[in-house]
Design a protein around this motif. Structure first.
Motif, PDB file in Angstrom:
ATOM      1  N   THR A 169      82.560  95.504  93.905  1.00 35.93           N
ATOM      2  CA  THR A 169      80.773  94.783  93.724  1.00 35.93           C
ATOM      3  C   THR A 169      81.481  93.609  93.180  1.00 35.93           C
ATOM      4  N   ILE A 170      81.166  92.355  92.991  1.00 35.52           N
ATOM      5  CA  ILE A 170      80.840  91.279  92.495  1.00 35.52           C
ATOM      6  C   ILE A 170      79.711  91.978  90.949  1.00 35.52           C
ATOM      7  N   THR A 171      79.804  91.764  90.177  1.00 40.79           N
ATOM      8  CA  THR A 171      78.912  92.451  89.086  1.00 40.79           C
ATOM      9  C   THR A 171      79.004  91.354  88.181  1.00 40.79           C
ATOM     10  N   GLU A 172      77.425  90.966  87.762  1.00 42.42           N
ATOM     11  CA  GLU A 172      77.386  90.505  86.031  1.00 42.42           C
ATOM     12  C   GLU A 172      78.102  90.456  85.271  1.00 42.42           C
ATOM     13  N   GLY A 173      78.644  90.093  84.981  1.00 42.73           N
ATOM     14  CA  GLY A 173      79.483  89.951  83.093  1.00 42.73           C
ATOM     15  C   GLY A 173      80.650  91.365  83.590  1.00 42.73           C
ATOM     16  N   MET A 174      81.406  91.185  84.873  1.00 41.87           N
ATOM     17  CA  MET A 174      82.574  92.724  84.965  1.00 41.87           C
ATOM     18  C   MET A 174      83.897  91.709  84.032  1.00 41.87           C
ATOM     19  N   TRP A 175      83.929  90.613  83.629  1.00 43.39           N
ATOM     20  CA  TRP A 175      85.115  89.966  83.276  1.00 43.39           C
ATOM     21  C   TRP A 175      84.314  89.439  81.920  1.00 43.39           C
ATOM     22  N   GLU A 176      83.749  89.951  81.112  1.00 44.76           N
ATOM     23  CA  GLU A 176      83.282  90.050  80.163  1.00 44.76           C
ATOM     24  C   GLU A 176      83.998  89.857  78.546  1.00 44.76           C
ATOM     25  N   THR A 185      79.994  81.760  91.255  1.00 42.73           N
ATOM     26  CA  THR A 185      81.579  84.084  91.155  1.00 42.73           C
ATOM     27  C   THR A 185      82.094  83.738  89.780  1.00 42.73           C
ATOM     28  N   PHE A 186      82.428  82.262  89.581  1.00 42.96           N
ATOM     29  CA  PHE A 186      83.398  82.686  88.128  1.00 42.96           C
ATOM     30  C   PHE A 186      82.704  82.687  86.549  1.00 42.96           C
ATOM     31  N   LEU A 187      81.117  82.005  86.924  1.00 41.20           N
ATOM     32  CA  LEU A 187      80.286  82.011  85.527  1.00 41.20           C
ATOM     33  C   LEU A 187      79.539  83.648  85.482  1.00 41.20           C
ATOM     34  N   THR A 188      79.382  84.106  86.835  1.00 47.48           N
ATOM     35  CA  THR A 188      79.070  85.434  87.198  1.00 47.48           C
ATOM     36  C   THR A 188      79.666  86.326  86.340  1.00 47.48           C
ATOM     37  N   VAL A 189      80.546  86.677  86.767  1.00 49.25           N
ATOM     38  CA  VAL A 189      82.210  87.690  86.429  1.00 49.25           C
ATOM     39  C   VAL A 189      82.150  87.553  84.963  1.00 49.25           C
ATOM     40  N   ILE A 190      82.604  85.932  83.888  1.00 52.87           N
ATOM     41  CA  ILE A 190      82.648  86.088  82.711  1.00 52.87           C
ATOM     42  C   ILE A 190      80.910  86.346  81.381  1.00 52.87           C
ATOM     43  N   GLY A 191      80.423  86.329  82.518  1.00 53.15           N
ATOM     44  CA  GLY A 191      78.168  87.301  81.859  1.00 53.15           C
ATOM     45  C   GLY A 191      78.749  86.012  80.820  1.00 53.15           C
ATOM     46  N   PRO A 236      77.043  76.310  70.709  1.00 52.63           N
ATOM     47  CA  PRO A 236      78.680  76.168  71.805  1.00 52.63           C
ATOM     48  C   PRO A 236      79.637  77.052  71.704  1.00 52.63           C
ATOM     49  N   ARG A 237      78.373  78.100  70.792  1.00 49.44           N
ATOM     50  CA  ARG A 237      79.895  79.358  71.214  1.00 49.44           C
ATOM     51  C   ARG A 237      80.034  80.254  72.770  1.00 49.44           C
ATOM     52  N   THR A 238      79.691  79.377  72.966  1.00 48.06           N
ATOM     53  CA  THR A 238      79.195  79.669  74.772  1.00 48.06           C
ATOM     54  C   THR A 238      80.005  78.627  75.326  1.00 48.06           C
ATOM     55  N   ARG A 239      80.331  76.743  75.057  1.00 52.02           N
ATOM     56  CA  ARG A 239      80.796  76.643  75.765  1.00 52.02           C
ATOM     57  C   ARG A 239      82.494  76.582  74.870  1.00 52.02           C
ATOM     58  N   ARG A 240      82.808  77.058  73.906  1.00 55.82           N
ATOM     59  CA  ARG A 240      84.171  78.231  73.617  1.00 55.82           C
ATOM     60  C   ARG A 240      83.931  78.960  75.057  1.00 55.82           C
ATOM     61  N   TYR A 241      83.306  79.729  74.370  1.00 56.78           N
ATOM     62  CA  TYR A 241      83.973  80.807  76.178  1.00 56.78           C
ATOM     63  C   TYR A 241      84.233  80.052  77.013  1.00 56.78           C
ATOM     64  N   LEU A 242      83.494  79.615  77.453  1.00 56.39           N
ATOM     65  CA  LEU A 242      83.965  78.722  78.648  1.00 56.39           C
ATOM     66  C   LEU A 242      84.772  78.359  79.247  1.00 56.39           C
TER      67      LEU A 242
END
Length: 238
Positions: free
Chosen positions: A196-203, A60-66, A98-104
């Motif tokens: 409803t939990i949605t992909e990228g809703m916190w992105e 869920t965490f990885l889904t919402v941050i997109g 690398p930018r994906t790791r920084r974002y996480l």
């Protein structure tokens, strides 16, 4: 008359004659002390924040941050691993670029501080869904104040005690009984809304580059003008 050169300078002589008990104790190097403190603090394990009702697991965490991070959920064996692995360790797991790791890492830090996205303060969530209802205050019967609250699934405001109602940020009541806010879909018969939990809703959305961005904009536009003039010559317009 011959002048004899003293064996010790006056400052050295005073130091030699000073009792050892009055001399200052040995002071360690300040830089060495700072390095030692830094090494101690860096050796401390990272803080693992507890899951929330809205974000109860890694998927869920990885889904919402997109940003497609949901596809890497299987690479984290546990919630503790998600919040403790370093950037180098995530690179070994195949999380690129690398930018994906920084974002996480940025979102991990936000979550530790309690800085959630939409729905992060919801307390009653079932199967990735949360119900929102309208609570009317009785202070002014002529102009009642309306609040958006989160209630357990399948229950109304009247069926819940005050300890079961939780205010929700980012949502408001519009008109008589319409709840408006991000990702809020109305329920049947106007009985509230549901998130409803949605992909990228916190992105955090990235900006769209125009003509190659600021660094390459001049070059890209220059090449575009050359291409346009070449096409005009071929058509005989120049």
């Amino acid at each position: 008359m011959v002048r004899i050169k003293p064996l010790l300078r006056p400052q050295q002589l005073r130091t030699a004659l000073t009792p050892t008990s009055s001399r200052p104790a040995f002071q360690p190097c300040v830089a060495a002390t700072i390095r030692a403190a830094s090494s101690i603090s860096s050796s401390q394990p990272p803080m693992i924040p507890p899951p929330t009702p809205f974000v109860p697991d890694v998927q869920t965490f990885l889904t919402v941050i997109g940003r497609g991070l949901g596809q890497h959920a299987s690479k984290f064996p546990s919630w503790e691993a998600l919040f403790s692995l370093t950037s180098d360790q995530m690179r070994e797991l195949g999380i690129e670029p690398p930018r994906t790791r920084r974002y996480l890492l940025q979102w991990r830090h936000k979550f530790r501080l309690g800085q959630f996205g939409v729905g992060g303060d919801l307390q009653h969530v079932e199967d990735g869904k949360a119900d929102l209802k309208i609570l009317e205050a009785d202070r002014d019967a002529a102009h009642p104040h309306k609040y958006v609250v989160n209630v357990p699934a399948g229950r109304s405001v009247k069926e819940c005690g005050l300890d079961e109602l939780s205010r929700v940020r980012g949502f408001k009541v519009q008109g008589a009984k319409t709840i408006v806010g991000p990702y809020a879909l109305p329920l049947k018969k106007g009985e509230g809304a549901r998130i409803t939990i949605t992909e990228g809703m916190w992105e955090d959305r990235r900006g769209r580059k125009i003509d190659g961005g600021e660094r390459r904009r001049t070059e890209v536009r220059y090449k575009k003008r050359i291409a346009e003039r070449r096409e005009m010559r071929e058509r005989g317009e120049l």
